[in-house]
Design a protein around this motif. Structure first.
Motif, mmCIF file in Angstrom:
data_model
loop_
_atom_site.group_PDB
_atom_site.id
_atom_site.type_symbol
_atom_site.label_atom_id
_atom_site.label_comp_id
_atom_site.label_asym_id
_atom_site.label_seq_id
_atom_site.Cartn_x
_atom_site.Cartn_y
_atom_site.Cartn_z
ATOM 1 N N THR A 1 0.861 -1.180 0.000
ATOM 2 C CA THR A 1 0.000 0.000 0.000
ATOM 3 C C THR A 1 0.899 1.231 0.000
ATOM 4 O OG1 THR A 1 -1.882 1.066 1.127
ATOM 5 C CG2 THR A 1 -0.191 0.074 2.527
ATOM 6 N N LYS B 1 -4.926 10.628 6.899
ATOM 7 C CA LYS B 1 -4.433 9.440 6.209
ATOM 8 C C LYS B 1 -3.900 8.399 7.190
ATOM 9 C CE LYS B 1 -3.447 11.579 1.736
ATOM 10 N NZ LYS B 1 -4.272 12.771 1.972
ATOM 11 N N CYS C 1 -6.925 6.550 8.496
ATOM 12 C CA CYS C 1 -7.410 5.630 7.458
ATOM 13 C C CYS C 1 -6.487 4.421 7.319
ATOM 14 C CB CYS C 1 -7.522 6.358 6.119
ATOM 15 S SG CYS C 1 -8.805 7.625 6.072
ATOM 16 N N PHE C 2 -5.184 4.658 7.459
ATOM 17 C CA PHE C 2 -4.193 3.578 7.362
ATOM 18 C C PHE C 2 -4.459 2.524 8.424
ATOM 19 C CE2 PHE C 2 0.119 1.862 8.169
ATOM 20 C CZ PHE C 2 0.465 1.478 6.880
ATOM 21 N N ASP D 1 -7.286 2.071 10.079
ATOM 22 C CA ASP D 1 -8.607 1.484 9.849
ATOM 23 C C ASP D 1 -8.555 0.383 8.806
ATOM 24 O OD1 ASP D 1 -9.681 3.203 11.697
ATOM 25 O OD2 ASP D 1 -10.528 4.594 10.226
ATOM 26 N N GLN D 2 -7.749 0.583 7.779
ATOM 27 C CA GLN D 2 -7.706 -0.362 6.663
ATOM 28 C C GLN D 2 -6.740 -1.517 6.892
ATOM 29 O OE1 GLN D 2 -6.739 2.067 3.271
ATOM 30 N NE2 GLN D 2 -8.612 3.271 3.413
ATOM 31 N N GLU D 3 -5.654 -1.282 7.614
ATOM 32 C CA GLU D 3 -4.585 -2.265 7.673
ATOM 33 C C GLU D 3 -4.496 -3.058 8.970
ATOM 34 O OE1 GLU D 3 -2.909 -3.014 5.077
ATOM 35 O OE2 GLU D 3 -3.642 -1.379 3.821
ATOM 36 N N ASN E 1 -6.055 -5.119 12.258
ATOM 37 C CA ASN E 1 -7.237 -5.835 12.727
ATOM 38 C C ASN E 1 -7.351 -5.860 14.249
ATOM 39 O OD1 ASN E 1 -5.190 -7.582 13.405
ATOM 40 N ND2 ASN E 1 -5.801 -9.196 11.970
ATOM 41 N N GLU F 1 -7.018 0.088 17.005
ATOM 42 C CA GLU F 1 -7.918 1.162 16.589
ATOM 43 C C GLU F 1 -7.421 2.473 17.187
ATOM 44 O OE1 GLU F 1 -11.905 0.253 17.626
ATOM 45 O OE2 GLU F 1 -11.958 -1.639 16.511
#
Length: 405
Positions: free
Chosen positions: A90, A190, A193-194, A196-198, A200, A203
């Motif tokens: 990414t 960003k 978002c990074f 949130d997306q990457e 698990n 948070e």
């Protein structure tokens, strides 16, 4: 300055809209890196160096990043700026450039880790680095490794920076582009978002810029963490100027009381240390903490940064710890302290502060916590207050609230 002496000039050629999240008073600055012997005033300088074990080994391809971009015309988005790999997963959340899968995982685990000196534990760019340069802006705690400076800014940059007196880092300067290193606009958005997306299991709230941060309001239950919060710069200063409410017994505390004292930004609670006398059964401290937490936390839809932490100092039964995990909707981590290869103390904590869940924060020992508690009682080497073991986990709050260094 002697004739022919090399000078690295960092000129602000960006348009006003490119200077994202920068105070107006910084616009139009021209920054020079000069040798210490120069008669001109230094703008970038070094305060100190710190030795840190690398989180990942350096890649031999990294030295070729500049060659690939400048000579082979390869886009920097196609190269991992952390290690030089072409196997891109990414894009880096803070700077223009790619990032591979191993470096993505490393970044996620290390970004919110701090050392006891109050600075980030790893490089802001590559999340590793043996020797780190620390920013001297009092509102910044970021570090950069020497290799990132030489590879991404230009050969010899690290030595020039080390020769300076004060250093404003790449996130603090109004310049958005220096060499191959180009800061992203809206990098805090960003970064959120990074994660949130990457990630698990990690948070985060979106970090706030220095002028968006407000003084922190803390509720401390059953253990007074005023000293720790003062030492970290959140309380007792015109800059930090936060507030802390300490309650030793909350039996008669109502929801209306908590609402009146709040809103709170951080609610801390703990059991008493093992070996100490306490007025209630150990589980009482957790159940009362959870009750007050429900009163004090904002609605789940709220985007306001809100943090909590509960610490068990080895007095809860296994069944009570399982209940705590179910109620708090997260698994605990164990933190221990060693002296002369002997474990002197350990605590179990639950928290939503991101550094707590990092794999680098966890105890790497297989501890028999019940046996450790018995040994503490047997030897009468009573454990320290829980907060003394977890203070470093308060440091990421600097990304969200005012503090002084």
């Amino acid at each position: 300055m002697a004739q022919g002496e090399p000078v690295l000039v960092l000129s602000d050629t960006d348009s006003a809209e490119d200077l994202e999240e920068v105070e107006p008073s910084f616009s139009g600055i021209t920054v020079e890196l000069q040798d210490k012997e120069s008669t001109s005033s230094d703008v970038i300088c070094l305060d100190s160096l710190e030795e840190i074990m690398p989180a990942t080994p350096s890649s031999p391809n990294r030295d070729l990043i500049a060659h690939e971009v400048n000579e082979n015309q390869r886009s920097i988005e196609e190269i991992c700026i952390c290690c030089g790999s072409f196997q891109i997963h990414t894009q880096h959340p803070l700077f223009h450039g790619g990032i591979c899968t191993p470096c993505t995982e490393n970044f996620l685990e290390t970004f919110f880790l701090y050392d006891d000196d109050g600075f980030m534990a790893y490089c802001m760019i590559c999340s590793s680095g043996k020797t780190l340069l620390m920013c001297d802006d009092p509102t910044c705690n970021r570090c950069y490794c020497l290799e990132c400076l030489d590879v991404l800014v230009g050969p010899g940059t690290a030595e020039k920076v080390k020769a300076m007196n004060t250093w404003l880092c790449f996130m603090c300067l109004p310049l958005s582009s220096i060499g191959l290193l180009k800061r992203k606009k809206r990098w805090r958005v960003k970064l959120k978002c990074f994660y949130d997306q990457e990630s698990n299991h990690l948070e985060i709230y979106q970090p706030l810029s220095a002028w968006e941060r407000k003084p922190i309001n803390v509720l401390s239950l059953f253990d007074n963490i005023t000293t720790e919060m003062k030492n970290l710069g959140f309380l007792g200063s015109s800059l930090g100027d936060g507030r802390l409410t300490y309650l030793d017994d909350v039996t008669n505390t109502l929801r209306t009381d908590v609402k009146e004292w709040g809103p709170f930004d951080f609610i801390f609670g703990s059991t008493p240390p093992v070996g100490n006398s306490y007025e209630h059964p150990p589980a009482w401290y957790f159940y009362q903490y959870h009750r007050i937490l429900q009163y004090g936390k904002p609605p789940e839809s709220s985007q306001r940064p809100f943090f909590w932490m509960f610490v068990d100092n080895l007095v809860l039964e296994k069944e009570d710890r399982e209940t705590a995990s179910r109620f708090l909707k997260t698994e605990p981590v164990t933190i221990h302290r060693e002296h002369a290869e002997t474990v002197q103390n350990a605590v179990i904590l639950w928290s939503n502060i991101p550094s707590v869940k990092s794999k680098y924060s966890l105890s790497d020992l297989d501890l028999d916590l019940d046996l450790l508690a018995k040994n503490i009682l047997k030897t009468r080497l009573f454990s320290q207050r829980p907060a003394t073991l977890v203070t470093k986990f308060f440091l990421p709050l600097r990304e969200y609230f005012k503090c002084f260094s």
